[in-house]
Design an enzyme around this catalytic site. Structure first.
Site, PDB file in Angstrom:
ATOM      1  N   HIS A 302      53.072  46.325  58.622  1.00  0.00           N
ATOM      2  CA  HIS A 302      52.410  45.022  58.729  1.00  0.00           C
ATOM      3  C   HIS A 302      52.754  44.445  60.095  1.00  0.00           C
ATOM      4  O   HIS A 302      53.920  44.225  60.412  1.00  0.00           O
ATOM      5  CB  HIS A 302      52.901  44.093  57.613  1.00  0.00           C
ATOM      6  CG  HIS A 302      52.134  42.819  57.487  1.00  0.00           C
ATOM      7  ND1 HIS A 302      52.169  41.828  58.433  1.00  0.00           N
ATOM      8  CD2 HIS A 302      51.302  42.369  56.523  1.00  0.00           C
ATOM      9  CE1 HIS A 302      51.399  40.822  58.047  1.00  0.00           C
ATOM     10  NE2 HIS A 302      50.866  41.121  56.896  1.00  0.00           N
ATOM     11  N   HIS A 345      61.181  37.692  55.086  1.00  0.00           N
ATOM     12  CA  HIS A 345      61.441  37.236  56.442  1.00  0.00           C
ATOM     13  C   HIS A 345      62.455  36.091  56.448  1.00  0.00           C
ATOM     14  O   HIS A 345      62.458  35.225  55.572  1.00  0.00           O
ATOM     15  CB  HIS A 345      60.116  36.731  57.046  1.00  0.00           C
ATOM     16  CG  HIS A 345      60.136  36.568  58.530  1.00  0.00           C
ATOM     17  ND1 HIS A 345      59.250  35.756  59.209  1.00  0.00           N
ATOM     18  CD2 HIS A 345      60.918  37.129  59.493  1.00  0.00           C
ATOM     19  CE1 HIS A 345      59.488  35.821  60.504  1.00  0.00           C
ATOM     20  NE2 HIS A 345      60.498  36.639  60.701  1.00  0.00           N
ATOM     21  N   GLU A 351      58.038  27.524  59.951  1.00  0.00           N
ATOM     22  CA  GLU A 351      56.694  27.945  59.565  1.00  0.00           C
ATOM     23  C   GLU A 351      56.092  26.954  58.556  1.00  0.00           C
ATOM     24  O   GLU A 351      56.531  26.880  57.410  1.00  0.00           O
ATOM     25  CB  GLU A 351      56.712  29.342  58.943  1.00  0.00           C
ATOM     26  CG  GLU A 351      57.275  30.427  59.854  1.00  0.00           C
ATOM     27  CD  GLU A 351      57.278  31.791  59.190  1.00  0.00           C
ATOM     28  OE1 GLU A 351      56.543  31.968  58.194  1.00  0.00           O
ATOM     29  OE2 GLU A 351      58.030  32.677  59.647  1.00  0.00           O
ATOM     30  N   HIS A 374      58.571  26.761  55.401  1.00  0.00           N
ATOM     31  CA  HIS A 374      59.734  27.640  55.374  1.00  0.00           C
ATOM     32  C   HIS A 374      60.505  27.371  56.663  1.00  0.00           C
ATOM     33  O   HIS A 374      60.065  27.734  57.751  1.00  0.00           O
ATOM     34  CB  HIS A 374      59.301  29.098  55.257  1.00  0.00           C
ATOM     35  CG  HIS A 374      58.510  29.367  54.007  1.00  0.00           C
ATOM     36  ND1 HIS A 374      57.399  30.171  53.973  1.00  0.00           N
ATOM     37  CD2 HIS A 374      58.672  28.900  52.740  1.00  0.00           C
ATOM     38  CE1 HIS A 374      56.915  30.205  52.737  1.00  0.00           C
ATOM     39  NE2 HIS A 374      57.666  29.434  51.974  1.00  0.00           N
ATOM     40  N   HIS A 380      61.913  33.778  52.911  1.00  0.00           N
ATOM     41  CA  HIS A 380      60.603  33.597  52.282  1.00  0.00           C
ATOM     42  C   HIS A 380      59.874  34.923  52.291  1.00  0.00           C
ATOM     43  O   HIS A 380      60.315  35.899  52.890  1.00  0.00           O
ATOM     44  CB  HIS A 380      59.792  32.526  53.017  1.00  0.00           C
ATOM     45  CG  HIS A 380      59.607  32.789  54.481  1.00  0.00           C
ATOM     46  ND1 HIS A 380      60.575  32.496  55.420  1.00  0.00           N
ATOM     47  CD2 HIS A 380      58.575  33.341  55.177  1.00  0.00           C
ATOM     48  CE1 HIS A 380      60.147  32.839  56.620  1.00  0.00           C
ATOM     49  NE2 HIS A 380      58.933  33.356  56.506  1.00  0.00           N
TER      50      HIS A 380
END
Length: 462
Positions: A302, A345, A351, A374, A380
């Protein structure tokens, strides 16, 4: 019925507005022929008896590549108004010390719209969720939401502190500015830069998100090895065409200023939208998120979400943003042997995520009109149901459609306001539970699949 028909007629007309294309371009725009002076900015007498006024978005001595200014030719100087006085600012604030720090994962259900019995315009409907910094030092960023149901009548607003990046989620916005008009609907964004006066008309209940930055202006991200083309293309950004009104307002026209985090109002007796012509590279602009050229991983893993950056406000530290505006648009997933949702992460950045419409691939319960935060180094990632499903499903090419989420990512540690933490009354107190269903899948007897090449590995087992 007459009022509804008039609103629909006005919005239909605004959808036919013309624009200047390009990002950061030098633009010349005239509502009347020859309204721009020839060969100079401030002649002794301007065409049509207009006044020349410069709007500076950067210091005079900034390098040319970062220098931002426009010249406006208007019926009356913008200085013609009564003194400013403080006014009630509702839930808008730049005070981030009042509420104790909260490092928890945060999720908000859809932010509440005004009641039918209320009349709330765009400025009155701005509520601050979180932020950091101080506009007096020109350092920081703030996240607001707006919820309104009424147009601004004989009233305009400008931000002395920084730039607004506005993300409509519910209802289109007809924005009248000194530079001309913009029609902005959900799946589009609009950037209204520091000092620009504007008024917002709506056709009903409206909701959206605002990213405010103090340090700098937004710019396109560097493409690096991507090359010369890709992501948000400059030609798809649109600036308004000059349009003006000559209107005396005997009852008074209210000019609202956000200054050092507070709201002030001044009265004048003419419309501020009296700019007959303008030229320069400092103006409001909009962008259609559906035109974003998506780049994604096509083999394995990803990719980092930075590949979805539409605009960035850079800090003084290379590669580190005051704030990035990132989107998660419809796209193909084709990676092989890959956990395709966003990875788990812990980030040195903050974020804030919002959902414009559809379903976010990592959590189906992130609803349109709501949001998540977050914070720095707060863990998260996908919830346990998403992990269980996507770690076992057959991997085949899949196109994710019917969705548009976004992220405001900042290098600042964003502090919640009291409204964002408590009084908005839409905080999802059970958000943490989405990660409680994980089980320990560790298998000490696991063996590589047959035929997989062996790797030399030194480990310490305790």
């Amino acid at each position: 019925k007459n009022k509804t028909a008039a609103l629909k007629g006005r919005l239909a007309r605004t959808m036919e507005l013309k624009y200047h294309p390009g990002f950061g371009s030098e633009i010349s725009s005239e509502a009347l022929p020859h309204a721009l002076p020839k060969g100079q900015n401030s002649p002794q007498q301007c065409p049509y008896g207009l006044y020349a006024e410069q709007l500076s978005g950067s210091a005079f001595t900034c390098p040319r590549e970062t220098n931002r200014r426009s010249w406006l030719y208007r019926s009356l100087p913008s200085a013609k108004h009564k003194p400013f006085v403080p006014i009630d600012q509702g839930n808008l604030t730049n005070d981030f010390d009042k509420q104790p720090p909260n490092p928890n994962q945060m999720r908000w259900k859809p932010f509440k719209l005004p009641e039918d019995s209320e009349t709330v315009d765009f400025v009155e409907g701005i509520s601050t969720v979180c932020g950091a910094g101080d506009p007096r030092c020109r350092s920081g960023c703030v996240v607001h939401v707006y919820t309104c149901n009424s147009s601004m009548k004989d009233k305009c607003f400008y931000n002395s502190d920084g730039d607004f990046l506005v993300v409509p989620q519910l209802g289109p916005l007809h924005i009248v500015t000194e530079f001309g008009e913009l029609y902005v609907e959900p799946l589009e964004i609009v950037i209204i830069q520091q000092g620009m006066r504007f008024s917002v008309n709506v056709s009903g209940a409206s909701r959206g998100y605002i990213l405010e930055v103090f340090d700098n202006h937004f710019q396109l991200p560097y493409l690096g090895p991507i090359g010369a083309n890709g992501l948000a293309n400059p030609r798809d950004f649109l600036a308004p065409v000059a349009k003006f009104e000559q209107r005396e307002v005997t009852a008074g026209f209210t000019v609202v200023s956000k200054y050092q985090g507070k709201l002030f109002a001044a009265m004048q007796y003419h419309s501020p939208f009296d700019v007959v012509a303008w030229h320069g590279n400092y103006y409001p602009y909009k962008y259609d998120l559906r035109k974003f050229m998506v780049i994604n991983a096509v083999s394995f893993d990803h990719a980092d979400p930075s590949i979805f950056t539409v605009l960035t406000c850079p800090s003084t530290k290379p590669g580190v943003a005051v704030a990035d505006f990132v989107i998660f648009p419809p796209r193909w997933f084709v990676q092989e042997n890959t956990f395709r949702p966003p990875y788990y992460h812990r980030n040195c950045m903050s974020e804030f995520m919002g959902n414009i419409y559809g379903r976010y691939d990592a959590k189906k319960d992130n609803l349109p009109g709501g949001a998540t935060l977050h914070s720095m180094m707060t863990p998260h990632g996908p919830d346990s149901k998403t992990f269980d499903r996507t770690s076992q499903e057959e991997l085949k090419p899949v196109k994710m459609e019917g969705t548009m989420s976004f992220m405001f990512e900042s290098s600042y540690s964003l502090a919640l306001t009291e409204w964002g933490d408590k009084t908005c009354s839409v905080v999802d107190e059970d958000y943490y539970k989405c990660w409680q269903g994980f089980t320990n899948n560790f298998d000490p007897n696991w063996k590589p699949p047959a035929g997989e090449s062996k790797q030399s590995l030194t480990t310490t087992v305790t």
